[in-house]
Design an enzyme around this catalytic site. Structure first.
Site, PDB file in Angstrom:
ATOM      1  N   GLU A 183       7.369   8.852  32.431  1.00  0.00           N
ATOM      2  CA  GLU A 183       5.935   9.187  32.508  1.00  0.00           C
ATOM      3  C   GLU A 183       5.345   8.620  33.789  1.00  0.00           C
ATOM      4  OE1 GLU A 183       3.694   8.583  28.861  1.00  0.00           O
ATOM      5  OE2 GLU A 183       2.149   7.538  29.986  1.00  0.00           O
ATOM      6  N   ASP A 192       1.551   8.073  35.466  1.00  0.00           N
ATOM      7  CA  ASP A 192       0.146   8.073  35.034  1.00  0.00           C
ATOM      8  C   ASP A 192      -0.822   7.812  36.174  1.00  0.00           C
ATOM      9  OD1 ASP A 192       1.146   8.309  32.490  1.00  0.00           O
ATOM     10  OD2 ASP A 192       0.667   6.267  31.871  1.00  0.00           O
ATOM     11  N   GLU A 235      -4.809   7.025  35.956  1.00  0.00           N
ATOM     12  CA  GLU A 235      -5.864   6.747  34.991  1.00  0.00           C
ATOM     13  C   GLU A 235      -7.112   6.307  35.752  1.00  0.00           C
ATOM     14  OE1 GLU A 235      -2.779   5.196  31.528  1.00  0.00           O
ATOM     15  OE2 GLU A 235      -3.849   3.732  32.763  1.00  0.00           O
ATOM     16  N   THR A 292      -2.485   3.182  38.023  1.00  0.00           N
ATOM     17  CA  THR A 292      -1.259   3.970  37.945  1.00  0.00           C
ATOM     18  C   THR A 292      -0.243   3.208  37.110  1.00  0.00           C
ATOM     19  OG1 THR A 292      -0.397   3.011  40.004  1.00  0.00           O
ATOM     20  CG2 THR A 292      -1.648   5.064  40.174  1.00  0.00           C
ATOM     21  N   ASN A 293       0.635   3.972  36.476  1.00  0.00           N
ATOM     22  CA  ASN A 293       1.688   3.367  35.664  1.00  0.00           C
ATOM     23  C   ASN A 293       2.902   4.278  35.723  1.00  0.00           C
ATOM     24  OD1 ASN A 293       3.041   1.631  33.967  1.00  0.00           O
ATOM     25  ND2 ASN A 293       1.698   1.930  32.199  1.00  0.00           N
ATOM     26  N   ASP A 348       4.730  -0.414  31.401  1.00  0.00           N
ATOM     27  CA  ASP A 348       4.064  -1.684  31.728  1.00  0.00           C
ATOM     28  C   ASP A 348       4.200  -2.028  33.203  1.00  0.00           C
ATOM     29  OD1 ASP A 348       3.336  -1.989  29.041  1.00  0.00           O
ATOM     30  OD2 ASP A 348       5.235  -2.979  28.571  1.00  0.00           O
ATOM     31  N   TRP A 399     -11.016  -1.312  26.334  1.00  0.00           N
ATOM     32  CA  TRP A 399     -10.224  -1.950  27.388  1.00  0.00           C
ATOM     33  C   TRP A 399     -10.459  -1.405  28.790  1.00  0.00           C
ATOM     34  CZ3 TRP A 399      -6.737   0.539  30.595  1.00  0.00           C
ATOM     35  CH2 TRP A 399      -6.403   1.856  30.244  1.00  0.00           C
ATOM     36  N   GLY A 433     -11.634  -4.850  31.250  1.00  0.00           N
ATOM     37  CA  GLY A 433     -10.890  -5.324  30.105  1.00  0.00           C
ATOM     38  C   GLY A 433     -11.620  -5.179  28.781  1.00  0.00           C
TER      39      GLY A 433
END
Length: 281
Positions: free
Chosen positions: A99, A101, A103, A117-118, A126, A193, A197
């Site tokens: 995946e 990402d 976001e 980004t992930n 993570d 979140w 946060g």
């Protein structure tokens, strides 16, 4: 998530066709996408060449590509939610565990928008990085792109690379290359979140929250499709010019990391006392 949980793979998300069949063109929304969530909250504009996403207290919304792709490029132009958008989230992503990402984390009026980004590879994610955008992404459309080939994955904002993940399989570091990915994008409430946060909550008095997408461009090897497409070195995105950042891109990438990066999992010792191997490769 529109992790463009927007992927946008490819966004988000994105080519010159060679001798085999390669999908690629700027399309209308319904040519390449379908609504996956709350069709009453997605409106087509300009004959389907653009869409409006709506978030209110009743619902968010989402859409996905009709096909999946293995390697290539995806890009979209997006105009984000203006003003006070704290607690909202636009995401472009793929739901399989390979995946990529993009976001977009909402903000308070006057504060910069954050792009997270992930990357998931072989089931492990993570790998978050966050960048504060250097412009107001709600004032006009900007282009968000993901390039994915056998050499690296690059996330771009207006042709400026903000993240690079290299293929270091030779060092036993996972790299997504086996699972085809679709493009998924959603606008949803994430105030537990998304902004500082979870400290900033959605101000529903500012609803509805509106985001706009246009110039949908997915270019890659469709799956199902020609079996030899993904491994063909003649695909333009596998060419020498796309195997590493050029000098201009490298300068822009350093500038982003020095001036606009606000979080990098590689340096977060509270989460990773031992630096992840891909951060040292």
């Amino acid at each position: 998530m529109a992790t463009l949980s927007s992927a946008f793979l490819f966004i988000f998300s994105c080519f010159l066709a060679c001798s085999i069949s390669v999908s690629g063109r700027t399309a209308t929304f319904l040519e390449d996408f379908r609504i996956t969530w709350s069709d009453s909250h997605i409106k087509q504009i300009d004959g389907g060449r653009a869409i409006q996403l709506i978030l209110d207290q009743n619902s968010g919304c989402g859409f996905a590509s009709k096909r999946r792709y293995l390697f290539g490029r995806v890009s979209m132009k997006i105009k984000l939610i203006p003003g006070d958008s704290a607690g909202t989230m636009n995401s472009d992503t793929d739901t399989v565990r390979d995946e990529l990402d993009f976001e977009f984390l909402g903000n308070r009026t006057g504060q910069p928008y954050t792009v997270q980004t992930n990357i998931y590879a072989h089931g492990k994610g993570d790998r978050e990085q966050r960048v504060n955008l250097w412009f107001d992404p709600a004032a006009d459309f900007h282009t968000y792109t993901i390039m994915w080939n056998h050499h690296h994955i690059v996330f771009y904002v207006d042709e400026v690379p903000i993240r690079v993940y290299k293929n270091n399989e030779a060092k036993n570091i996972p790299y997504p290359k086996f699972q085809p990915m679709g493009v998924y994008s959603t606008l949803w409430e994430a105030d537990d979140w998304a902004t500082r946060g979870g400290l900033e909550k959605i101000d529903w008095s500012k609803a509805p929250f509106l985001a706009y997408y246009k110039d949908f461009d997915i270019e890659g090897c469709p799956v199902p499709g020609p079996a030899n497409c993904a491994g063909n070195p003649r695909n333009w995105w596998e060419g020498t010019a796309y195997q590493a950042l050029n000098a201009m891109e490298a300068r822009r990438y350093r500038w982003v990391r020095m001036n606009h990066m606000i979080y990098d999992y590689c340096t977060d010792k509270s989460r990773y006392p031992v630096t992840p191997p891909e951060c040292m490769a």
